[in-house]
Motif scaffolding. Structure first.
Motif, PDB file in Angstrom:
ATOM      1  N   UNK A 152       8.920  91.895  29.247  1.00  0.00           N
ATOM      2  CA  UNK A 152       8.993  93.110  30.059  1.00  0.00           C
ATOM      3  C   UNK A 152      10.230  93.106  30.962  1.00  0.00           C
ATOM      4  N   UNK A 153      10.739  94.283  31.235  1.00  0.00           N
ATOM      5  CA  UNK A 153      11.852  94.522  32.154  1.00  0.00           C
ATOM      6  C   UNK A 153      13.129  93.784  31.760  1.00  0.00           C
ATOM      7  N   UNK A 154      13.298  93.620  30.456  1.00  0.00           N
ATOM      8  CA  UNK A 154      14.524  93.063  29.900  1.00  0.00           C
ATOM      9  C   UNK A 154      14.831  93.864  28.647  1.00  0.00           C
ATOM     10  N   UNK A 155      16.065  93.839  28.214  1.00  0.00           N
ATOM     11  CA  UNK A 155      16.440  94.575  27.015  1.00  0.00           C
ATOM     12  C   UNK A 155      17.268  93.716  26.096  1.00  0.00           C
ATOM     13  N   UNK A 156      17.654  94.278  24.969  1.00  0.00           N
ATOM     14  CA  UNK A 156      18.584  93.581  24.094  1.00  0.00           C
ATOM     15  C   UNK A 156      19.978  94.141  24.359  1.00  0.00           C
ATOM     16  N   UNK A 157      20.972  93.296  24.225  1.00  0.00           N
ATOM     17  CA  UNK A 157      22.355  93.708  24.454  1.00  0.00           C
ATOM     18  C   UNK A 157      23.030  93.852  23.097  1.00  0.00           C
ATOM     19  N   UNK A 158      23.556  95.018  22.859  1.00  0.00           N
ATOM     20  CA  UNK A 158      24.266  95.286  21.606  1.00  0.00           C
ATOM     21  C   UNK A 158      25.632  94.614  21.621  1.00  0.00           C
ATOM     22  N   UNK A 159      26.183  94.296  20.450  1.00  0.00           N
ATOM     23  CA  UNK A 159      27.516  93.692  20.416  1.00  0.00           C
ATOM     24  C   UNK A 159      28.577  94.668  20.909  1.00  0.00           C
ATOM     25  N   UNK A 160      29.550  94.126  21.647  1.00  0.00           N
ATOM     26  CA  UNK A 160      30.692  94.911  22.118  1.00  0.00           C
ATOM     27  C   UNK A 160      31.750  94.853  21.022  1.00  0.00           C
ATOM     28  N   UNK A 161      32.174  95.992  20.511  1.00  0.00           N
ATOM     29  CA  UNK A 161      33.172  96.014  19.452  1.00  0.00           C
ATOM     30  C   UNK A 161      34.450  96.660  19.949  1.00  0.00           C
ATOM     31  N   UNK A 162      35.542  95.911  19.873  1.00  0.00           N
ATOM     32  CA  UNK A 162      36.855  96.435  20.254  1.00  0.00           C
ATOM     33  C   UNK A 162      37.467  97.264  19.127  1.00  0.00           C
ATOM     34  N   UNK A 206       9.692  98.645  28.341  1.00  0.00           N
ATOM     35  CA  UNK A 206       9.659  98.683  29.801  1.00  0.00           C
ATOM     36  C   UNK A 206       8.913  99.947  30.218  1.00  0.00           C
ATOM     37  N   UNK A 207       8.401  99.944  31.418  1.00  0.00           N
ATOM     38  CA  UNK A 207       7.748 101.151  31.917  1.00  0.00           C
ATOM     39  C   UNK A 207       8.763 102.106  32.518  1.00  0.00           C
ATOM     40  N   UNK A 208       9.864 101.553  33.047  1.00  0.00           N
ATOM     41  CA  UNK A 208      10.880 102.373  33.692  1.00  0.00           C
ATOM     42  C   UNK A 208      12.183 101.581  33.709  1.00  0.00           C
ATOM     43  N   UNK A 209      13.298 102.221  33.426  1.00  0.00           N
ATOM     44  CA  UNK A 209      14.579 101.517  33.452  1.00  0.00           C
ATOM     45  C   UNK A 209      14.946 101.067  34.868  1.00  0.00           C
ATOM     46  N   UNK A 210      14.362 101.670  35.886  1.00  0.00           N
ATOM     47  CA  UNK A 210      14.609 101.236  37.264  1.00  0.00           C
ATOM     48  C   UNK A 210      14.102  99.819  37.502  1.00  0.00           C
ATOM     49  N   UNK A 211      13.180  99.350  36.671  1.00  0.00           N
ATOM     50  CA  UNK A 211      12.634  98.001  36.817  1.00  0.00           C
ATOM     51  C   UNK A 211      13.573  96.928  36.276  1.00  0.00           C
ATOM     52  N   UNK A 212      14.618  97.335  35.558  1.00  0.00           N
ATOM     53  CA  UNK A 212      15.610  96.379  35.046  1.00  0.00           C
ATOM     54  C   UNK A 212      16.646  96.201  36.144  1.00  0.00           C
ATOM     55  N   UNK A 213      16.673  95.010  36.735  1.00  0.00           N
ATOM     56  CA  UNK A 213      17.474  94.781  37.932  1.00  0.00           C
ATOM     57  C   UNK A 213      18.975  94.896  37.716  1.00  0.00           C
ATOM     58  N   UNK A 214      19.490  94.371  36.632  1.00  0.00           N
ATOM     59  CA  UNK A 214      20.931  94.361  36.418  1.00  0.00           C
ATOM     60  C   UNK A 214      21.242  94.624  34.946  1.00  0.00           C
ATOM     61  N   UNK A 215      21.097  95.885  34.495  1.00  0.00           N
ATOM     62  CA  UNK A 215      21.353  96.163  33.074  1.00  0.00           C
ATOM     63  C   UNK A 215      22.820  95.936  32.722  1.00  0.00           C
ATOM     64  N   UNK A 216      23.042  95.422  31.539  1.00  0.00           N
ATOM     65  CA  UNK A 216      24.399  95.178  31.050  1.00  0.00           C
ATOM     66  C   UNK A 216      24.798  96.299  30.102  1.00  0.00           C
ATOM     67  N   UNK A 217      26.091  96.570  29.985  1.00  0.00           N
ATOM     68  CA  UNK A 217      26.532  97.576  29.022  1.00  0.00           C
ATOM     69  C   UNK A 217      26.040  97.222  27.627  1.00  0.00           C
TER      70      UNK A 217
END
Length: 178
Positions: free
Chosen positions: A42-52, A140-151
């Motif tokens: 909960x309150x975590x996500x997956x980070x997609x690959x950054x493609x240049x 997650x129940x709300x994206x506000x619960x994710x403290x420090x989302x990454x791009x």
């Protein structure tokens, strides 16, 4: 001895078929037979690959999802369905500071983790191959619960009356409701 043991374990594992649950040993899906990969934390996500550089060629397959950082000052979450589609609704984010800590070398696209099949023609970091199973995103129940989302973060909001896909491009969440 370690190499022999590792080789034997990998050989045995290649004949096993199971669901992978990341986050705990229970997961969230009620019917486990239709799930190939599940994120249960909960309150975590997956980070997609950054493609240049946006992928192209024979290894590019429909369903590819990434953070398009070809213009680091205007990065967007995109998916491929024959053409690149913007999931950030036109909202770009400056991810230059994130790219400065990412590897700048060209990746070997022939090496990636494949789940669900012994091989794949797709190029990617994580490749899910299945004709009848899916991936369950982190809920997650709300994206506000994710403290420090990454791009490039992706989650599923599982809240009564507000169930939807949410992607974060580095400055703004974009929500997709069916």
């Amino acid at each position: 001895m370690k190499k022999i043991y590792s080789t034997v374990c990998l050989g045995i594992a290649s004949f096993c078929f199971s669901q992978v649950i990341i986050g705990d040993d229970i997961g969230t899906a009620n019917n486990k037979t239709s799930v190939l990969l599940e994120f249960a934390n909960q309150n975590k996500g997956i980070i997609l690959p950054y493609n240049r550089t946006l992928p192209s060629g024979s290894g590019l397959v429909e369903g590819t999802i990434l953070l398009d950082a070809t213009d680091p000052a205007n990065a967007k979450v995109k998916y491929y369905n024959g053409t690149w589609q913007d999931l950030s609704s036109g909202n770009g984010a400056n991810v230059s500071s994130y790219l400065s800590i990412q590897p700048s070398t060209i990746e070997d696209t022939t090496k990636g983790a494949i789940i669900g099949a012994p091989t794949s023609s797709a190029n990617g970091v994580l490749i899910l191959e299945s004709a009848n199973k899916a991936m369950v995103l982190p809920m997650v129940e709300n994206t506000d619960n994710i403290l420090d989302p990454a791009p490039g973060m992706m989650v599923y909001i599982n809240k009564a009356g507000a169930k939807r896909l949410a992607v974060f491009n580095g400055s703004k969440w974009t929500f997709w409701k069916s």
